[in-house]
Write a protein that holds these residues in place. Structure first.
Motif, PDB file in Angstrom:
ATOM      1  N   GLU A   6     -42.383 -47.608  12.367  1.00 37.72           N
ATOM      2  CA  GLU A   6     -43.741 -47.989  12.737  1.00 37.72           C
ATOM      3  C   GLU A   6     -44.467 -48.605  11.539  1.00 37.72           C
ATOM      4  O   GLU A   6     -44.171 -48.301  10.389  1.00 37.72           O
ATOM      5  N   GLY A   9     -50.762 -48.931  10.783  1.00 38.86           N
ATOM      6  CA  GLY A   9     -51.833 -47.948  10.747  1.00 38.86           C
ATOM      7  C   GLY A   9     -52.780 -48.193   9.585  1.00 38.86           C
ATOM      8  O   GLY A   9     -52.527 -49.041   8.720  1.00 38.86           O
ATOM      9  N   LEU A  20     -50.527 -51.700  16.211  1.00 38.54           N
ATOM     10  CA  LEU A  20     -49.364 -51.009  15.663  1.00 38.54           C
ATOM     11  C   LEU A  20     -48.089 -51.714  16.109  1.00 38.54           C
ATOM     12  O   LEU A  20     -48.030 -52.258  17.209  1.00 38.54           O
ATOM     13  N   TRP A  36     -45.456 -44.852  22.874  1.00 34.03           N
ATOM     14  CA  TRP A  36     -46.275 -44.433  21.742  1.00 34.03           C
ATOM     15  C   TRP A  36     -46.889 -43.084  22.081  1.00 34.03           C
ATOM     16  O   TRP A  36     -47.415 -42.894  23.183  1.00 34.03           O
ATOM     17  N   THR A 108     -47.189 -43.422  11.949  1.00 31.87           N
ATOM     18  CA  THR A 108     -48.143 -44.141  11.105  1.00 31.87           C
ATOM     19  C   THR A 108     -49.535 -43.575  11.376  1.00 31.87           C
ATOM     20  O   THR A 108     -49.895 -43.318  12.525  1.00 31.87           O
TER      21      THR A 108
END
Length: 114
Positions: A6, A9, A20, A36, A108
């Motif tokens: 990931e 963030g 993201l 997610w 993240t």
């Protein structure tokens, strides 16, 4: 095995947006459901959004109308576009790949604060 990484963030003000990304180590979208999830401090992990191999999307009630999940086959990447962010969206966001077993990224951190 599937590795998921990931990115995207960070710190954003309330009302702001972030996108993201989740990069998969190989081409899996045609057979895996991608998702997610998020976990805030002191809370259980919760569903944010999923996209099935057929393209059907599903969202958690708290993000409907604000977040959008999508995928790019060419880049083996799943995205989460987050708009109208609220302080309660603050959490570690993790990418998931599901087909009989689950693979997870390391996550993240998203912080929504003024």
């Amino acid at each position: 095995q599937v590795q998921l990484v990931e990115s995207g963030g960070g710190l954003v003000q309330p009302g702001g947006s972030l996108r993201l990304s989740c990069a998969a180590s190989r081409s899996i979208f045609s057979i895996y459901t991608m998702g997610w999830y998020r976990q805030a401090p002191g809370k259980q992990r919760e569903l944010v959004a999923t996209i099935s191999s057929g393209g059907t999307t599903n969202y958690g009630d708290s993000v409907k109308g604000r977040f959008t999940i999508s995928r790019d086959y060419a880049k083996n990447t799943v995205y989460l576009q987050m708009n109208s962010l609220k302080p309660e969206d603050t959490a570690v966001y993790s990418c998931n790949a599901h087909r009989f077993v689950d693979y997870w990224g390391k996550g993240t951190l998203v912080t929504v604060s003024s």
